[in-house]
Scaffold this motif. Structure first.
Motif: not given
Length: 170
Positions: A11-13, A57-58, A63-65, A79-87
């Motif tokens: 998990v990425g925090i 992007k990384s 391995g972050i799920k 929101g910005m992170l959600a716009s850059m990843t499918y995680i």
């Protein structure tokens, strides 16, 4: 035969600033109780946009799920992170002085169609629940984590007394 390198699930925090740590450490405590691997970083949507971009992007490659993102005020980080990843991204609104976290909550919850952020409660309860929810998401494909989440919930249920300690029946 070439074996594909297995990436460890974690998990990425992330949080917008050091001041958010008092809230976000509650997610860490839950993940530690459940023995779920995690990493913690400060990533400000406004002050470190390059770091935000690189993290978003990384994340999958690292391995972050699931990402738990805590932010206060304008609270654009989740929101910005959600716009850059499918995680999946879980947003934790940080309690703010100006509007008691309502500004954070509305910024995280009111996303445009197609860019979902799972929004939790304001403050400590939201961070705690984000940790549990992240573990539940990982448990979909991980029996070990599933068992730990079930045991955590059973223990929680058993901790609730049937009657108040000072109650005297008549």
């Amino acid at each position: 035969m070439i074996r594909e390198k297995k990436i460890f699930e974690k998990v990425g925090i992330v949080m917008g600033s050091q001041s958010d740590w008092d809230t976000m450490k509650n997610a860490v405590k839950i993940l530690e109780k459940l023995s779920v691997p995690y990493e913690v970083n400060i990533v400000s949507a406004h002050r470190t946009p390059d770091r935000l971009y690189d993290y978003g992007k990384s994340a999958k490659r690292k391995g972050i799920k699931v990402i738990i993102a805590g932010a206060g005020g304008a609270a654009h980080l989740p929101g910005m992170l959600a716009s850059m990843t499918y995680i999946p991204v879980l947003g934790v609104p940080i309690l703010s002085k100006a509007l008691s976290g309502m500004d954070s909550l509305l910024s995280i919850a009111q996303m445009p169609s197609g860019i979902p952020v799972g929004t939790l409660a304001i403050g400590d309860a939201g961070a705690c629940n984000a940790g549990i929810m992240a573990a539940q998401i990982l448990a979909i494909n991980n029996k070990s984590i599933e068992k730990k989440v079930k045991n955590y919930r059973i223990k929680q249920t058993k901790s609730v007394k049937e009657k108040p300690e000072t109650y005297i029946e008549k």
